[in-house]
Design a protein around this motif. Sequence first.
Motif, PDB file in Angstrom:
ATOM      1  N   SER A   1       9.223  -1.885   5.726  1.00  0.00           N
ATOM      2  CA  SER A   1       8.753  -1.308   6.986  1.00  0.00           C
ATOM      3  C   SER A   1       7.272  -1.579   7.216  1.00  0.00           C
ATOM      4  CB  SER A   1       9.005   0.202   7.000  1.00  0.00           C
ATOM      5  OG  SER A   1      10.391   0.478   7.083  1.00  0.00           O
ATOM      6  N   THR A   2       6.543  -1.928   6.146  1.00  0.00           N
ATOM      7  CA  THR A   2       5.128  -2.268   6.340  1.00  0.00           C
ATOM      8  C   THR A   2       4.989  -3.471   7.280  1.00  0.00           C
ATOM      9  OG1 THR A   2       5.104  -3.705   4.373  1.00  0.00           O
ATOM     10  CG2 THR A   2       4.477  -1.406   4.070  1.00  0.00           C
ATOM     11  N   MET A   3       5.988  -4.355   7.302  1.00  0.00           N
ATOM     12  CA  MET A   3       5.927  -5.521   8.185  1.00  0.00           C
ATOM     13  C   MET A   3       6.049  -5.130   9.657  1.00  0.00           C
ATOM     14  SD  MET A   3       5.219  -8.062   6.325  1.00  0.00           S
ATOM     15  CE  MET A   3       5.206  -9.144   7.748  1.00  0.00           C
TER      16      MET A   3
ATOM     17  N   GLY B   1      12.351   4.970   1.214  1.00  0.00           N
ATOM     18  CA  GLY B   1      11.460   5.147   2.351  1.00  0.00           C
ATOM     19  C   GLY B   1      10.295   4.187   2.368  1.00  0.00           C
ATOM     20  N   ALA B   2       9.495   4.309   3.418  1.00  0.00           N
ATOM     21  CA  ALA B   2       8.324   3.450   3.612  1.00  0.00           C
ATOM     22  C   ALA B   2       7.053   4.234   3.323  1.00  0.00           C
ATOM     23  CB  ALA B   2       8.303   2.930   5.047  1.00  0.00           C
ATOM     24  N   PRO B   3       5.977   3.571   2.892  1.00  0.00           N
ATOM     25  CA  PRO B   3       4.716   4.272   2.634  1.00  0.00           C
ATOM     26  C   PRO B   3       4.077   4.715   3.951  1.00  0.00           C
ATOM     27  CG  PRO B   3       4.389   1.909   2.474  1.00  0.00           C
ATOM     28  CD  PRO B   3       5.869   2.127   2.640  1.00  0.00           C
ATOM     29  N   PRO B   4       3.246   5.743   3.931  1.00  0.00           N
ATOM     30  CA  PRO B   4       2.533   6.146   5.144  1.00  0.00           C
ATOM     31  C   PRO B   4       1.688   4.993   5.686  1.00  0.00           C
ATOM     32  CG  PRO B   4       2.312   7.808   3.418  1.00  0.00           C
ATOM     33  CD  PRO B   4       2.941   6.610   2.780  1.00  0.00           C
ATOM     34  N   VAL B   5       1.625   4.891   7.004  1.00  0.00           N
ATOM     35  CA  VAL B   5       0.867   3.801   7.632  1.00  0.00           C
ATOM     36  C   VAL B   5      -0.598   3.861   7.226  1.00  0.00           C
ATOM     37  CG1 VAL B   5       0.115   2.847   9.840  1.00  0.00           C
ATOM     38  CG2 VAL B   5       2.463   3.622   9.566  1.00  0.00           C
ATOM     39  N   ALA B   6      -1.142   5.079   7.076  1.00  0.00           N
ATOM     40  CA  ALA B   6      -2.551   5.216   6.680  1.00  0.00           C
ATOM     41  C   ALA B   6      -2.795   4.572   5.318  1.00  0.00           C
ATOM     42  CB  ALA B   6      -2.951   6.690   6.652  1.00  0.00           C
ATOM     43  N   ASP B   7      -1.838   4.714   4.395  1.00  0.00           N
ATOM     44  CA  ASP B   7      -1.976   4.094   3.072  1.00  0.00           C
ATOM     45  C   ASP B   7      -1.955   2.574   3.189  1.00  0.00           C
ATOM     46  OD1 ASP B   7      -2.011   6.630   2.115  1.00  0.00           O
ATOM     47  OD2 ASP B   7      -0.078   6.545   1.097  1.00  0.00           O
ATOM     48  N   LEU B   8      -1.099   2.071   4.074  1.00  0.00           N
ATOM     49  CA  LEU B   8      -1.019   0.624   4.283  1.00  0.00           C
ATOM     50  C   LEU B   8      -2.366   0.063   4.708  1.00  0.00           C
ATOM     51  CD1 LEU B   8       0.402  -2.119   4.892  1.00  0.00           C
ATOM     52  CD2 LEU B   8       0.946  -1.179   7.155  1.00  0.00           C
ATOM     53  N   TYR B   9      -2.973   0.657   5.733  1.00  0.00           N
ATOM     54  CA  TYR B   9      -4.249   0.145   6.218  1.00  0.00           C
ATOM     55  C   TYR B   9      -5.361   0.323   5.186  1.00  0.00           C
ATOM     56  CZ  TYR B   9      -2.213  -0.419  10.850  1.00  0.00           C
ATOM     57  OH  TYR B   9      -1.433  -0.820  11.911  1.00  0.00           O
ATOM     58  N   ALA B  10      -5.301   1.399   4.429  1.00  0.00           N
ATOM     59  CA  ALA B  10      -6.337   1.649   3.427  1.00  0.00           C
ATOM     60  C   ALA B  10      -6.339   0.567   2.352  1.00  0.00           C
ATOM     61  CB  ALA B  10      -6.134   3.030   2.796  1.00  0.00           C
ATOM     62  N   VAL B  11      -5.159   0.199   1.843  1.00  0.00           N
ATOM     63  CA  VAL B  11      -5.126  -0.799   0.776  1.00  0.00           C
ATOM     64  C   VAL B  11      -5.464  -2.187   1.308  1.00  0.00           C
ATOM     65  CG1 VAL B  11      -3.517   0.511  -0.648  1.00  0.00           C
ATOM     66  CG2 VAL B  11      -2.621  -1.197   0.956  1.00  0.00           C
ATOM     67  N   LEU B  12      -5.052  -2.482   2.535  1.00  0.00           N
ATOM     68  CA  LEU B  12      -5.371  -3.797   3.098  1.00  0.00           C
ATOM     69  C   LEU B  12      -6.859  -3.935   3.360  1.00  0.00           C
ATOM     70  CD1 LEU B  12      -2.389  -4.398   5.561  1.00  0.00           C
ATOM     71  CD2 LEU B  12      -2.849  -5.553   3.396  1.00  0.00           C
ATOM     72  N   GLN B  13      -7.484  -2.855   3.808  1.00  0.00           N
ATOM     73  CA  GLN B  13      -8.926  -2.909   4.055  1.00  0.00           C
ATOM     74  C   GLN B  13      -9.689  -3.048   2.738  1.00  0.00           C
ATOM     75  OE1 GLN B  13      -9.630  -3.190   7.125  1.00  0.00           O
ATOM     76  NE2 GLN B  13     -11.838  -3.387   6.948  1.00  0.00           N
ATOM     77  N   ALA B  14      -9.233  -2.350   1.715  1.00  0.00           N
ATOM     78  CA  ALA B  14      -9.876  -2.467   0.401  1.00  0.00           C
ATOM     79  C   ALA B  14      -9.717  -3.882  -0.156  1.00  0.00           C
ATOM     80  CB  ALA B  14      -9.266  -1.449  -0.564  1.00  0.00           C
ATOM     81  N   TRP B  15      -8.546  -4.461   0.035  1.00  0.00           N
ATOM     82  CA  TRP B  15      -8.312  -5.833  -0.425  1.00  0.00           C
ATOM     83  C   TRP B  15      -9.225  -6.818   0.300  1.00  0.00           C
ATOM     84  CZ3 TRP B  15      -6.251  -8.605  -4.166  1.00  0.00           C
ATOM     85  CH2 TRP B  15      -5.959  -9.945  -3.953  1.00  0.00           C
ATOM     86  N   ALA B  16      -9.380  -6.632   1.607  1.00  0.00           N
ATOM     87  CA  ALA B  16     -10.239  -7.519   2.386  1.00  0.00           C
ATOM     88  C   ALA B  16     -11.678  -7.456   1.885  1.00  0.00           C
ATOM     89  CB  ALA B  16     -10.184  -7.131   3.865  1.00  0.00           C
ATOM     90  N   GLY B  17     -12.153  -6.240   1.591  1.00  0.00           N
ATOM     91  CA  GLY B  17     -13.516  -6.107   1.088  1.00  0.00           C
ATOM     92  C   GLY B  17     -13.702  -6.715  -0.281  1.00  0.00           C
ATOM     93  N   THR B  18     -12.698  -6.566  -1.124  1.00  0.00           N
ATOM     94  CA  THR B  18     -12.799  -7.104  -2.484  1.00  0.00           C
ATOM     95  C   THR B  18     -12.782  -8.624  -2.489  1.00  0.00           C
ATOM     96  OG1 THR B  18     -11.701  -5.142  -3.373  1.00  0.00           O
ATOM     97  CG2 THR B  18     -11.708  -7.100  -4.759  1.00  0.00           C
TER      98      THR B  18
END
Length: 529
Positions: A109-111, A303-320
């Motif tokens: 569902s993250t997609m 189930g699917a992870p919360p959308v807020a968690d999705l954006y949080a990990v993607l933003q952290a990955w982008a910064g790293t």
Amino acid sequence: MHMQVGPRRGGRFNAPVVVLSLLLVIALGAWWGVDYLRARLAGNGCDALTPVEITAAPDVAPVLTRLAKTVPQEECFSVNVTASESAKTADLLGTTASGGPDVWIPESSTMLSQARDAGAWNLPESGQSVANSPVVMGLPDETARRFGWPGKTPSWQEILDGAPIGIPDPARDPLGVGTLLALRKLTEKEPDPAAAFTATMRKLNPAPGRFPAAFPTTEQAVLARNLVAAYPGVPVQGFDYPYVVLPKASEASRTAAERFLRLLLDPLAGGIFADAGFRAPNGQFAVPRARDSRTDPAPRPPGAPPVADLYAVLQAWAGTNLSARVQVLLDVSGSMAAAVPGTGKSRMDLTLQAATQGLGLFKPTTELGLWLFSTKLDGDKDHRVLLPMKAIAEQKASGGVAQLQAVRPKAGGATGLYDSILAAYQNARQNWKPGRINLVVVLTDGRNEDSETIGLPRLLEELGKLQDPRKPLPVIGIGIGPDIDASELRQVSTATGGESFTTPDPRKISDVFYQALSKIMCQPPTCKN
């Protein structure tokens, strides 16, 4: 007694009646034959079969194809399944207003969230899960034995500390997202969770030069490839394979798609999913599996992870990983042609020189687009596109650097700053991409000079409306020369969570430019605000 054998004398043969009777029999036979053929072809009275086009993730598509062949003819619909990578389907749905499948079944569902960010704004936010498969670390036997298997199954932390791990791009691959979500869960109880998460992400290789010793995969793939599965050890949602009927589907196809969904959720279909290595939507195997040392059939959270968690990990990955998406707005007003004393160059020359050198500081995968702005640069618009958004590697390969270096100021052009910033920001917001540091960079040598502008108060108001804490999009202002309004740039940047960097001396453009880039490329928690 003599019996007359032939026809009786005086009898009459009624040929027209016989002919009409024969014609009636033939007509009835023909009518019955056509109806029978139609029934055979379309299934018990179906005038036609309603087609249902399904695009599915490659791992689940074979099971769906097998189940599509079990649809009874009397259901009056047919199903065609096409396997396609979910990122490609998300891009297609975001850029194509018509056409495409009736149903989409990505791995996760993250997609769906990522497809909506790509432009498929009318895509449903969720779908009915038809299967489940946990995200695990897959290890070949040789690697698993180094960690004590089959006596014990290695933990993720052991693997991270002792083996090179490759990870697919989380911005494009749901496996990458699932891995980051698991790692964030693993580090959330550390004294400094953000720093621990960053340190863990840096152990991942986004572009392995050789086949890694361990790699994220799914339990289903482990079973198919005879690998060893290492589970995260914390409750993390795996792939949920949402069944999503798309808005473009016709009413007939929508109805048929819903009936096919009922078939997929039937216990008989559950057995076929289980044979292929998938769990039921509730995270358990529909058919009990014999325990072995390669996998663990214990129930996993559905189930699917919360959308807020999705954006949080993607933003952290982008910064790293310093993976950015940068929309540049370059001032080409007439004042940029002014000579800079002691250099033999114009303000434009120095700006282009710094910008060209700065391109080398970004990763080749960083995406960059460049707009020019002045006043009435494209009809009544103050801006026009010079370089459409592409990866820097593609910009260089297609002559983008030469196009940039050939830019010249517009003679007599004023600085249409406010309208251009708003247009660039709206475009960047509409095309915001997860897994990237999304930025708008404004390079200017002056204050707004457009008398027909929306004005600074209105600009700040509109920028405020466009803010989304889950999807940061800061403006980085870079101003040079004695004509700049530092307060103006600072207010615009601050309204978007960004910063501005200015100097009245154009000779210091390189210093200011690199100061801004260092801020862009150094993300928290490594660099504290």
